[in-house]
Scaffold this active site. Structure first.
Site, PDB file in Angstrom:
ATOM      1  N   SER A   1       0.812  -1.210   0.000  1.00 17.34           N
ATOM      2  CA  SER A   1       0.000   0.000   0.000  1.00 17.34           C
ATOM      3  C   SER A   1       0.849   1.265   0.000  1.00 17.34           C
ATOM      4  O   SER A   1       1.966   1.288   0.526  1.00 17.34           O
ATOM      5  CB  SER A   1      -0.911   0.006   1.234  1.00 17.34           C
ATOM      6  OG  SER A   1      -1.565   1.248   1.395  1.00 17.34           O
TER       7      SER A   1
ATOM      8  N   TYR B   1      -2.937   5.079  -3.510  1.00 26.15           N
ATOM      9  CA  TYR B   1      -3.894   6.120  -3.143  1.00 26.15           C
ATOM     10  C   TYR B   1      -3.394   7.386  -3.827  1.00 26.15           C
ATOM     11  O   TYR B   1      -2.385   7.974  -3.408  1.00 26.15           O
ATOM     12  CB  TYR B   1      -3.941   6.326  -1.632  1.00 26.15           C
ATOM     13  CG  TYR B   1      -4.758   5.310  -0.875  1.00 26.15           C
ATOM     14  CD1 TYR B   1      -6.144   5.331  -0.929  1.00 26.15           C
ATOM     15  CD2 TYR B   1      -4.142   4.337  -0.090  1.00 26.15           C
ATOM     16  CE1 TYR B   1      -6.901   4.408  -0.224  1.00 26.15           C
ATOM     17  CE2 TYR B   1      -4.887   3.413   0.615  1.00 26.15           C
ATOM     18  CZ  TYR B   1      -6.270   3.448   0.544  1.00 26.15           C
ATOM     19  OH  TYR B   1      -7.013   2.535   1.234  1.00 26.15           O
TER      20      TYR B   1
ATOM     21  N   THR C   1      -6.572   2.742  -6.482  1.00 25.84           N
ATOM     22  CA  THR C   1      -7.780   2.652  -5.660  1.00 25.84           C
ATOM     23  C   THR C   1      -8.735   3.797  -5.982  1.00 25.84           C
ATOM     24  O   THR C   1      -8.365   4.967  -5.860  1.00 25.84           O
ATOM     25  CB  THR C   1      -7.417   2.676  -4.168  1.00 25.84           C
ATOM     26  OG1 THR C   1      -6.733   1.471  -3.840  1.00 25.84           O
ATOM     27  CG2 THR C   1      -8.653   2.786  -3.302  1.00 25.84           C
TER      28      THR C   1
ATOM     29  N   LYS D   1      -8.741  -0.430  -9.154  1.00 26.59           N
ATOM     30  CA  LYS D   1      -9.162  -1.179  -7.965  1.00 26.59           C
ATOM     31  C   LYS D   1     -10.414  -0.551  -7.356  1.00 26.59           C
ATOM     32  O   LYS D   1     -10.379   0.585  -6.893  1.00 26.59           O
ATOM     33  CB  LYS D   1      -8.024  -1.196  -6.946  1.00 26.59           C
ATOM     34  CG  LYS D   1      -8.339  -1.937  -5.660  1.00 26.59           C
ATOM     35  CD  LYS D   1      -7.126  -1.915  -4.734  1.00 26.59           C
ATOM     36  CE  LYS D   1      -7.383  -2.692  -3.458  1.00 26.59           C
ATOM     37  NZ  LYS D   1      -8.348  -2.008  -2.561  1.00 26.59           N
TER      38      LYS D   1
ATOM     39  N   HIS E   1     -13.368  -2.943  -0.673  1.00 24.02           N
ATOM     40  CA  HIS E   1     -12.484  -2.517   0.413  1.00 24.02           C
ATOM     41  C   HIS E   1     -12.784  -3.286   1.698  1.00 24.02           C
ATOM     42  O   HIS E   1     -12.700  -2.753   2.802  1.00 24.02           O
ATOM     43  CB  HIS E   1     -12.619  -1.010   0.653  1.00 24.02           C
ATOM     44  CG  HIS E   1     -11.304  -0.296   0.804  1.00 24.02           C
ATOM     45  ND1 HIS E   1     -10.516   0.046  -0.267  1.00 24.02           N
ATOM     46  CD2 HIS E   1     -10.623   0.125   1.906  1.00 24.02           C
ATOM     47  CE1 HIS E   1      -9.421   0.667   0.165  1.00 24.02           C
ATOM     48  NE2 HIS E   1      -9.463   0.707   1.480  1.00 24.02           N
TER      49      HIS E   1
END
Length: 409
Positions: free
Chosen positions: A122, A146, A172, A241, A265
């Protein structure tokens, strides 16, 4: 063994785990994880209906056994975007593995490599991507992005992950703000371990980010043009995603996406959204073989992996179970979780005459609907059990604890 970072206990375990099924690890993890950290992992948003039904909905699909197939010794080896894997199981990206283990994402990558599984990390990881890559140089890995409002931050990330050998970006798009996660609010959770990319971009200001700060820095407005820009700036394939319907498939692929990732999520965003296994067939039909499909959501059994593959997924991600394995057994604990699920998958393959993962994609399922449930969240005082107090799951009072600021609540 336990290490402390400003009073926060971190496991240093590295051992194979013994268990009958991965659900057992959820309760055992409480013995080594502080309450706020545990519930950050082990909860969903609002009533947690979607969180629970991500797992319950696998019962909507039934595997049709096959006999007299003349087959044995099934193989779970597969390939994804040119990367060879021993299993179709993927380590789904989750922030801050340091709440489970002192070696954080480095330990998780080692565990994934031991089991021959795809690893993804991540943007909000604790360890530098360079250290993660060095832990298993030849292992396949992808990076979950992100997208930041600050494109200088994004470029820093792109340069680092490409140099570290990450093969694709998982963009994402389904978590532009945090869902209403009651567990975070009840325990005043804030990330107790520094997040590397924030620290290297902001220096000391990047230490101890809260959930609110994390989401505030990310982009809340992501559109099709961003896919093209990310591909141009990073030079890497982009997999979108957070796709849950046919309409979004077309938007993503028209914008140049190289794959789609079906996920909600882990039930941590919109409570009341459908289980991912129930939307997977619609997404796969819309994709129509044009790009690969990744899937996750509520996977707790090899049969869940089998069903997702049979419905059209190419990779099947796991989330919470590997973090429990990480807390209890470090790298070998992660590998233990993957291997258990992979062994269960092999049983289903044998009993359906599926020699290869490609055979599983053509296996026969039946389908029926059933009603879900609406219950209080697991951290609601009406149902919440007392959290165990052990010698290693307590934050030391003489340390400087992370300042809470998860929300205005």
């Amino acid at each position: 063994m336990t290490r402390y970072i400003k009073g926060f206990p971190q496991s240093e375990a590295d051992e194979d785990l013994k268990f009958v099924n991965v659900d057992e690890l959820e309760e055992r993890a409480k013995e080594v994880m502080p309450e706020g950290a545990y519930y950050y992992v082990a909860s969903g948003s609002e009533y947690e209906w979607t969180w629970r039904n991500n797992t319950n909905a696998y019962n909507h699909y039934q595997i049709v056994p096959r006999s007299l197939t003349g087959m044995d010794n099934p193989s779970t080896e597969t390939e994804f975007m040119g990367m060879k894997l021993k299993t179709p199981i993927m380590i789904s990206p989750i922030a801050c593995h340091g709440i489970s283990h002192a070696d954080a994402e480095v330990a998780t990558q080692k565990g994934a490599a031991l089991a021959g599984a795809m690893f993804s990390s991540s943007t909000y990881g604790n360890k530098p991507v360079e250290e993660i890559a060095a832990a298993a140089p030849d292992a396949p890995r992808m990076f979950q992005l992100y997208l930041s409002k600050n494109w200088d931050f994004n470029q820093m990330v792109f340069d680092a992950i490409k140099a570290a050998g990450y093969k694709a970006i998982l963009l994402t798009v389904d978590a532009l703000v945090s869902g209403y996660r009651e567990a975070n609010l009840r325990t005043d959770f804030a990330f107790p371990v520094p997040l590397d990319f924030f620290t290297r971009f902001q220096g000391a200001k990047g230490e101890g980010q809260t959930v609110a700060q994390m989401y505030a820095s990310s982009a809340q407005n992501i559109g099709p043009d961003d896919i093209k820009r990310i591909k141009e700036m990073s030079g890497l394939p982009v997999i979108v995603k957070g796709i849950n319907c046919a309409e979004d498939v077309e938007v993503a692929l028209t914008a140049g996406a190289d794959g789609v990732y079906v996920t909600n999520h882990g039930g941590r965003e919109i409570d009341g959204a459908p289980a991912t296994i129930d939307v997977l067939p619609e997404v796969v039909k819309a994709v129509n073989g044009r790009v690969p499909v990744i899937f996750d959501g509520g996977v707790r059994r090899g049969s869940h992996i089998f069903k997702a593959l049979a419905l059209g997924a190419d990779l099947v991600g796991i989330g919470r179970p590997y973090l429990y394995g990480l807390a209890l057994g470090g790298p070998h604990g992660v590998a233990s979780v993957i291997n258990e699920l992979n062994d269960e998958l092999k049983i289903d393959m044998q009993l359906t005459g599926c020699k290869t993962i490609e055979d599983v994609k053509h296996a026969r399922l039946t389908h029926f609907e059933y009603a879900g449930d609406t219950r209080p969240s697991s951290t609601d005082p009406r149902v919440r059990k007392p959290y165990p107090v052990t010698a290693v799951n307590q934050i030391k009072k003489d340390g400087t604890d992370a300042v809470s600021g998860a929300s205005h609540h």
